[in-house]
Design a protein around this motif. Structure first.
Motif, PDB file in Angstrom:
ATOM      1  N   ALA A  34     -13.562 -21.484   0.576  1.00 46.52           N
ATOM      2  CA  ALA A  34     -14.913 -20.972   0.846  1.00 46.52           C
ATOM      3  C   ALA A  34     -15.405 -20.095  -0.301  1.00 46.52           C
ATOM      4  CB  ALA A  34     -14.920 -20.189   2.156  1.00 46.52           C
ATOM      5  N   THR A  35     -14.517 -19.344  -0.920  1.00 45.41           N
ATOM      6  CA  THR A  35     -14.893 -18.527  -2.075  1.00 45.41           C
ATOM      7  C   THR A  35     -15.352 -19.409  -3.228  1.00 45.41           C
ATOM      8  OG1 THR A  35     -13.296 -16.855  -1.414  1.00 45.41           O
ATOM      9  CG2 THR A  35     -14.071 -16.762  -3.676  1.00 45.41           C
ATOM     10  N   ILE A  36     -14.662 -20.510  -3.455  1.00 43.18           N
ATOM     11  CA  ILE A  36     -15.037 -21.431  -4.532  1.00 43.18           C
ATOM     12  C   ILE A  36     -16.383 -22.100  -4.208  1.00 43.18           C
ATOM     13  CG2 ILE A  36     -14.351 -23.525  -5.776  1.00 43.18           C
ATOM     14  CD1 ILE A  36     -12.577 -21.153  -6.410  1.00 43.18           C
ATOM     15  N   LYS A  40     -18.290 -17.238  -5.630  1.00 41.46           N
ATOM     16  CA  LYS A  40     -17.967 -15.822  -5.814  1.00 41.46           C
ATOM     17  C   LYS A  40     -16.871 -15.598  -6.852  1.00 41.46           C
ATOM     18  CE  LYS A  40     -18.918 -12.994  -2.401  1.00 41.46           C
ATOM     19  NZ  LYS A  40     -18.765 -12.212  -1.184  1.00 41.46           N
ATOM     20  N   HIS A  41     -16.229 -16.652  -7.308  1.00 38.93           N
ATOM     21  CA  HIS A  41     -15.202 -16.528  -8.331  1.00 38.93           C
ATOM     22  C   HIS A  41     -15.799 -16.479  -9.739  1.00 38.93           C
ATOM     23  CE1 HIS A  41     -16.156 -20.762  -8.120  1.00 38.93           C
ATOM     24  NE2 HIS A  41     -15.551 -20.953  -9.281  1.00 38.93           N
ATOM     25  N   LYS A  42     -17.100 -16.699  -9.846  1.00 38.66           N
ATOM     26  CA  LYS A  42     -17.761 -16.730 -11.153  1.00 38.66           C
ATOM     27  C   LYS A  42     -18.402 -15.384 -11.465  1.00 38.66           C
ATOM     28  CE  LYS A  42     -19.080 -21.590 -10.882  1.00 38.66           C
ATOM     29  NZ  LYS A  42     -20.207 -22.520 -10.932  1.00 38.66           N
ATOM     30  N   PRO A  43     -18.441 -15.002 -12.729  1.00 35.27           N
ATOM     31  CA  PRO A  43     -19.125 -13.754 -13.090  1.00 35.27           C
ATOM     32  C   PRO A  43     -20.643 -13.854 -12.948  1.00 35.27           C
ATOM     33  CG  PRO A  43     -18.269 -14.825 -15.053  1.00 35.27           C
ATOM     34  CD  PRO A  43     -17.765 -15.605 -13.879  1.00 35.27           C
ATOM     35  N   THR A  44     -21.168 -15.072 -12.854  1.00 37.17           N
ATOM     36  CA  THR A  44     -22.608 -15.257 -12.729  1.00 37.17           C
ATOM     37  C   THR A  44     -23.024 -15.459 -11.275  1.00 37.17           C
ATOM     38  OG1 THR A  44     -22.325 -17.629 -13.078  1.00 37.17           O
ATOM     39  CG2 THR A  44     -22.817 -16.261 -15.020  1.00 37.17           C
ATOM     40  N   TYR A  45     -22.231 -14.991 -10.315  1.00 34.87           N
ATOM     41  CA  TYR A  45     -22.535 -15.176  -8.893  1.00 34.87           C
ATOM     42  C   TYR A  45     -23.869 -14.532  -8.543  1.00 34.87           C
ATOM     43  CZ  TYR A  45     -22.400 -14.396  -3.862  1.00 34.87           C
ATOM     44  OH  TYR A  45     -22.715 -14.331  -2.540  1.00 34.87           O
ATOM     45  N   THR A  46     -24.726 -15.309  -7.902  1.00 32.65           N
ATOM     46  CA  THR A  46     -26.015 -14.830  -7.418  1.00 32.65           C
ATOM     47  C   THR A  46     -26.097 -15.170  -5.930  1.00 32.65           C
ATOM     48  OG1 THR A  46     -26.932 -15.359  -9.575  1.00 32.65           O
ATOM     49  CG2 THR A  46     -28.492 -14.894  -7.819  1.00 32.65           C
ATOM     50  N   PRO A  47     -26.306 -14.175  -5.061  1.00 32.58           N
ATOM     51  CA  PRO A  47     -26.233 -14.422  -3.620  1.00 32.58           C
ATOM     52  C   PRO A  47     -27.265 -15.403  -3.079  1.00 32.58           C
ATOM     53  CG  PRO A  47     -26.215 -12.074  -4.082  1.00 32.58           C
ATOM     54  CD  PRO A  47     -26.505 -12.771  -5.364  1.00 32.58           C
ATOM     55  N   MET A 109     -16.500 -20.069   7.386  1.00 29.01           N
ATOM     56  CA  MET A 109     -16.457 -18.947   6.464  1.00 29.01           C
ATOM     57  C   MET A 109     -17.608 -18.978   5.457  1.00 29.01           C
ATOM     58  SD  MET A 109     -12.415 -18.697   5.808  1.00 29.01           S
ATOM     59  CE  MET A 109     -11.324 -18.588   7.206  1.00 29.01           C
ATOM     60  N   LEU A 110     -18.497 -19.950   5.597  1.00 23.12           N
ATOM     61  CA  LEU A 110     -19.680 -20.037   4.747  1.00 23.12           C
ATOM     62  C   LEU A 110     -20.874 -19.459   5.500  1.00 23.12           C
ATOM     63  CD1 LEU A 110     -19.218 -23.633   3.318  1.00 23.12           C
ATOM     64  CD2 LEU A 110     -18.812 -21.485   2.143  1.00 23.12           C
ATOM     65  N   PRO A 111     -21.945 -19.093   4.803  1.00 29.19           N
ATOM     66  CA  PRO A 111     -23.118 -18.557   5.495  1.00 29.19           C
ATOM     67  C   PRO A 111     -23.734 -19.594   6.430  1.00 29.19           C
ATOM     68  CG  PRO A 111     -23.358 -18.366   3.106  1.00 29.19           C
ATOM     69  CD  PRO A 111     -22.104 -19.101   3.354  1.00 29.19           C
ATOM     70  N   HIS A 112     -24.228 -19.133   7.563  1.00 28.21           N
ATOM     71  CA  HIS A 112     -24.856 -20.018   8.540  1.00 28.21           C
ATOM     72  C   HIS A 112     -26.371 -20.010   8.330  1.00 28.21           C
ATOM     73  CE1 HIS A 112     -20.973 -20.367  10.394  1.00 28.21           C
ATOM     74  NE2 HIS A 112     -20.888 -19.044  10.451  1.00 28.21           N
ATOM     75  N   THR A 113     -26.770 -20.430   7.132  1.00 25.46           N
ATOM     76  CA  THR A 113     -28.181 -20.457   6.742  1.00 25.46           C
ATOM     77  C   THR A 113     -28.463 -21.785   6.050  1.00 25.46           C
ATOM     78  OG1 THR A 113     -27.663 -19.459   4.606  1.00 25.46           O
ATOM     79  CG2 THR A 113     -28.241 -17.951   6.388  1.00 25.46           C
ATOM     80  N   LYS A 114     -29.699 -21.942   5.555  1.00 31.46           N
ATOM     81  CA  LYS A 114     -30.036 -23.153   4.816  1.00 31.46           C
ATOM     82  C   LYS A 114     -29.204 -23.256   3.538  1.00 31.46           C
ATOM     83  CE  LYS A 114     -34.781 -23.217   6.428  1.00 31.46           C
ATOM     84  NZ  LYS A 114     -36.199 -23.099   6.057  1.00 31.46           N
ATOM     85  N   LEU A 115     -28.949 -22.131   2.910  1.00 32.80           N
ATOM     86  CA  LEU A 115     -28.126 -22.126   1.703  1.00 32.80           C
ATOM     87  C   LEU A 115     -26.698 -22.545   2.033  1.00 32.80           C
ATOM     88  CD1 LEU A 115     -28.044 -21.480  -1.322  1.00 32.80           C
ATOM     89  CD2 LEU A 115     -27.487 -19.133  -0.717  1.00 32.80           C
ATOM     90  N   ARG A 120     -22.078 -26.567   2.270  1.00 34.70           N
ATOM     91  CA  ARG A 120     -21.191 -27.399   3.086  1.00 34.70           C
ATOM     92  C   ARG A 120     -21.116 -28.834   2.574  1.00 34.70           C
ATOM     93  NH1 ARG A 120     -23.864 -24.207   6.602  1.00 34.70           N
ATOM     94  NH2 ARG A 120     -22.635 -22.849   7.912  1.00 34.70           N
ATOM     95  N   THR A 121     -22.157 -29.293   1.909  1.00 36.21           N
ATOM     96  CA  THR A 121     -22.145 -30.664   1.394  1.00 36.21           C
ATOM     97  C   THR A 121     -21.253 -30.812   0.160  1.00 36.21           C
ATOM     98  OG1 THR A 121     -24.093 -30.299   0.003  1.00 36.21           O
ATOM     99  CG2 THR A 121     -24.467 -31.085   2.264  1.00 36.21           C
TER     100      THR A 121
END
Length: 144
Positions: A34-36, A40-47, A109-115, A120-121
């Motif tokens: 789920a982190t991958i 979130k493992h990248k320094p360029t993570y943008t929420p 463990m992933l967000p339950h939103t459109k994102l 999930r795909t």
């Protein structure tokens, strides 16, 4: 002065990872995958941007669980009709619905939103050791 870089969707570079589930614990495997997927493992993570990578999980039938969860933990789903509650034990899920069992743990463990729906795909789960994504040249990811 330092600035936080906010990644744009067009700037995302995605990598394909393959994870072997042989002998791994389900929860530990799910958290790291789920982190991958979230990036979130990248320094360029943008929420607010899908900056995660693709993950292929092979040998899902060899994923283990700890403790006495085979008979104590249950998975529920309801059809929204009277009497439509379906209950499955962990043992039944692991033996008969292996792919759904692993996907449900990771997707929870992933967000339950459109994102989160887009993230999930990017998950592919296979029972055996083979997968049809060799053309993407996936990198082997070692899960602890």
């Amino acid at each position: 002065m330092r600035q936080t870089t906010m990644l744009k969707p067009a700037e995302v570079k995605r990598t394909w990872y393959v994870v072997d589930g042989n002998g791994k614990t389900l929860g530990r495997l799910a958290t790291q995958v789920a982190t991958i997927l979230r990036g979130k493992h990248k320094p360029t993570y943008t929420p607010n941007v899908d900056c995660g990578d693709y993950v292929i999980v092979v040998n899902a039938d060899k994923v283990q669980i700890t403790g006495d969860q085979d008979f104590k933990k249950f998975y529920y789903s309801h059809s929204q009709f009277p009497g439509g509650l379906r209950t499955r034990s962990t043992k039944e899920m692991r033996e008969n619905y292996t792919i759904e069992w692993v996907e449900k743990a990771i997707k929870g463990m992933l967000p339950h939103t459109k994102l989160g729906d887009v993230m999930r795909t990017h998950l592919f789960v296979y029972v055996g050791n083979e997968h049809p994504h060799a053309a993407q040249k996936p990198v082997v990811l070692e899960v602890k």
